[in-house]
Design an enzyme around this catalytic site. Structure first.
Site, PDB file in Angstrom:
ATOM      1  N   THR A 188       0.953  -1.195  -0.083  1.00  0.00           N
ATOM      2  CA  THR A 188      -0.083  -0.094   0.051  1.00  0.00           C
ATOM      3  C   THR A 188       0.858   1.248  -0.002  1.00  0.00           C
ATOM      4  O   THR A 188       1.680   1.585   0.905  1.00  0.00           O
ATOM      5  CB  THR A 188      -0.712   0.143   1.515  1.00  0.00           C
ATOM      6  OG1 THR A 188      -1.379  -1.237   1.532  1.00  0.00           O
ATOM      7  CG2 THR A 188      -2.000   1.089   1.233  1.00  0.00           C
ATOM      8  N   ARG A 216     -11.492 -10.808  -2.531  1.00  0.00           N
ATOM      9  CA  ARG A 216     -11.188 -10.059  -1.326  1.00  0.00           C
ATOM     10  C   ARG A 216     -10.605  -8.805  -1.616  1.00  0.00           C
ATOM     11  O   ARG A 216     -10.159  -8.509  -2.392  1.00  0.00           O
ATOM     12  CB  ARG A 216      -9.868 -10.848  -0.820  1.00  0.00           C
ATOM     13  CG  ARG A 216      -9.329 -10.245   0.712  1.00  0.00           C
ATOM     14  CD  ARG A 216      -8.295  -9.252   0.443  1.00  0.00           C
ATOM     15  NE  ARG A 216      -7.789  -9.076   2.002  1.00  0.00           N
ATOM     16  CZ  ARG A 216      -7.018  -7.775   1.825  1.00  0.00           C
ATOM     17  NH1 ARG A 216      -6.436  -7.329   0.936  1.00  0.00           N
ATOM     18  NH2 ARG A 216      -6.367  -7.516   3.060  1.00  0.00           N
ATOM     19  N   VAL A 217     -11.469  -7.914  -0.679  1.00  0.00           N
ATOM     20  CA  VAL A 217     -11.066  -6.434  -0.866  1.00  0.00           C
ATOM     21  C   VAL A 217     -10.392  -5.932   0.618  1.00  0.00           C
ATOM     22  O   VAL A 217     -10.888  -6.310   1.644  1.00  0.00           O
ATOM     23  CB  VAL A 217     -12.246  -5.586  -1.164  1.00  0.00           C
ATOM     24  CG1 VAL A 217     -11.958  -4.094  -0.975  1.00  0.00           C
ATOM     25  CG2 VAL A 217     -12.627  -5.840  -2.603  1.00  0.00           C
ATOM     26  N   GLY A 218      -9.312  -5.297   0.677  1.00  0.00           N
ATOM     27  CA  GLY A 218      -8.759  -4.939   1.967  1.00  0.00           C
ATOM     28  C   GLY A 218      -9.301  -3.618   2.194  1.00  0.00           C
ATOM     29  O   GLY A 218     -10.291  -3.002   2.207  1.00  0.00           O
ATOM     30  N   ASP A 219      -8.362  -2.938   3.449  1.00  0.00           N
ATOM     31  CA  ASP A 219      -8.827  -1.644   3.768  1.00  0.00           C
ATOM     32  C   ASP A 219      -8.625  -0.398   2.846  1.00  0.00           C
ATOM     33  O   ASP A 219      -9.140   0.800   3.040  1.00  0.00           O
ATOM     34  CB  ASP A 219      -8.104  -1.288   5.091  1.00  0.00           C
ATOM     35  CG  ASP A 219      -6.442  -1.282   4.677  1.00  0.00           C
ATOM     36  OD1 ASP A 219      -5.985  -2.388   4.126  1.00  0.00           O
ATOM     37  OD2 ASP A 219      -5.797  -0.332   4.998  1.00  0.00           O
ATOM     38  N   THR A 239      -1.703   1.246   6.564  1.00  0.00           N
ATOM     39  CA  THR A 239      -0.891   0.165   5.505  1.00  0.00           C
ATOM     40  C   THR A 239      -0.654  -1.253   6.494  1.00  0.00           C
ATOM     41  O   THR A 239      -0.895  -0.958   7.741  1.00  0.00           O
ATOM     42  CB  THR A 239       0.348   0.604   5.202  1.00  0.00           C
ATOM     43  OG1 THR A 239       1.143  -0.410   4.726  1.00  0.00           O
ATOM     44  CG2 THR A 239       1.426   0.958   6.475  1.00  0.00           C
ATOM     45  N   GLY A 240      -0.762  -1.979   5.943  1.00  0.00           N
ATOM     46  CA  GLY A 240      -0.698  -3.643   6.701  1.00  0.00           C
ATOM     47  C   GLY A 240      -1.835  -4.278   6.438  1.00  0.00           C
ATOM     48  O   GLY A 240      -2.595  -4.239   5.357  1.00  0.00           O
ATOM     49  N   GLY A 242      -5.037  -5.652   6.109  1.00  0.00           N
ATOM     50  CA  GLY A 242      -6.357  -4.744   5.947  1.00  0.00           C
ATOM     51  C   GLY A 242      -7.564  -5.156   6.659  1.00  0.00           C
ATOM     52  O   GLY A 242      -8.272  -4.370   7.213  1.00  0.00           O
TER      53      GLY A 242
HETATM   54  N1  GLY Z   1      -3.451  -2.799   3.191  1.00  0.00           N
HETATM   55  C1  GLY Z   1      -3.741  -3.432   1.918  1.00  0.00           C
HETATM   56  C2  GLY Z   1      -4.431  -4.611   2.183  1.00  0.00           C
HETATM   57  O1  GLY Z   1      -4.587  -5.312   3.243  1.00  0.00           O
HETATM   58  O2  GLY Z   1      -5.208  -5.039   1.103  1.00  0.00           O
END
Ligand code: GLY
Length: 329
Positions: A188, A216-219, A239-240, A242
């Site tokens: 990220t 899958r969708v992250g943060d 970041t990290g 999600g």
């Molecule tokens: N921080 C990015 C993700 O987890 O997709």
């Protein structure tokens, strides 16, 4: 009271005057001559240095923070050697590279795109969604269709790249997720900027967790999780891992802490402690936050050591190590 009378009264305040709380605030020398900490831009990880340089082309010429963050993170998306942002990123479990991004300004205008394929600049799509539609977020096939209809070309090269495909095939043998995001394995780009006029904006873009389940969708594209801006308070980005950031509405929580008076670093510290409390017994889960308030003060904090961010101001252009709670063994 007329403006002239108000100013006359304010000018009449002198030694020995008993100030009402509001008058005291207005009379405060620091408020009457604010310290100017902007333009300023901060962004996650070492790739933030090049991204900040992109943003500075706009910030350094009195341009708008929103345009600056869009241009800045697009630099990282263009870097096809980057394995966590843009189309050079690692694929999902089924071998497809899917991209997530969002952007937000001081007036809470925002745009977001998730699970997007074969478009080079998801951040530009997110901005166009914000500017051209009444919606905030488009995903997947619909997002791609809308992007193509709105002039974003499909890329004419094959993703994942050969080298990334090879790595993926090796990964398939063990099929284990990596969550120990660190300086070698960062994810990220999240960016916060304040322009010369004191307007704040943020942007966030990623190819997401390597080898994630398809869909899958992250943060990163989720307003309030990977990014949140409030023009009265400031902004935050994450970041990290999600999933942990979404569970705690991370970026929004940081901004709300600042609203209650925390400094940017204290606000990032607070959310990291909350996140650890909610994930008791979980090891190796790296998450980092960055925040900026409306005075242009900034800070970061992460679960583990190894998180750093790029800072650019009139006088500084460097990496800053964030503070942390845990160390990798
Ligand atoms: N921080 C990015 C993700 O987890 O997709």
């Amino acid at each position: 009271m007329s403006r002239r009378k108000f100013l006359k009264n304010l000018g009449a305040l002198g030694a020995g005057t008993v100030l009402t709380p509001l008058a005291a605030k207005l009379h405060s020398p620091s408020l009457l001559s604010p310290k100017k900490n902007h333009p300023i831009v901060i962004s996650t990880w070492i790739h933030g240095m090049a991204a900040n340089a992109g943003a500075w082309e706009i910030l350094g010429t009195s341009g708008d923070a929103l345009d600056a963050v869009q241009k800045g993170v697009a630099v990282t998306e263009s870097d096809l050697t980057n394995r966590s942002v843009g189309l050079g990123g690692r694929p999902d479990r089924d071998g497809y590279v899917t991209l997530d991004a969002c952007i937000m300004d001081h007036d809470s205008r925002c745009g977001s795109v998730a699970f997007l394929e074969d478009i080079q600049h998801p951040i530009d799509v997110a901005r166009a969604i914000m500017d051209k539609t009444q919606h905030v977020m488009l995903v997947g096939e619909g997002a791609q269709k809308w992007a193509l209809e709105n002039g974003f070309p499909k890329v004419d090269y094959e993703v994942p790249f050969e080298e990334v495909q090879k790595e993926y095939e090796e990964w398939l043998i063990k099929s284990e997720y990596e969550t120990d995001v660190n300086v070698e394995n960062h994810d990220t780009i999240g960016m916060l900027a304040m322009d010369a006029n004191g307007r704040i904006a943020g942007a966030c873009t990623t190819s997401g967790m390597a080898y994630k389940i398809r869909g899958r969708v992250g943060d990163s594209p989720i307003i309030g999780a990977g990014l949140f801006i409030d023009g009265d308070v400031g902004g935050a980005t994450a970041t990290g891992v999600g999933e942990a950031i979404i569970r705690t509405a991370g970026a929004s929580a940081v901004v709300e802490s600042m609203r209650r008076g925390a400094s940017p670093e204290e606000a990032c510290y607070d959310i990291v402690q909350r996140l650890l409390k909610k994930h008791r017994g979980v090891e190796g889960m790296q998450v980092g936050f960055l925040a900026m308030n409306m005075q242009g003060e900034y800070g970061g904090y992460s679960v583990y050591n190894g998180f750093n961010y790029a800072l650019r101001t009139q006088d500084r252009n460097e990496m800053v190590d964030s503070k942390y709670t845990r160390t990798w063994d």
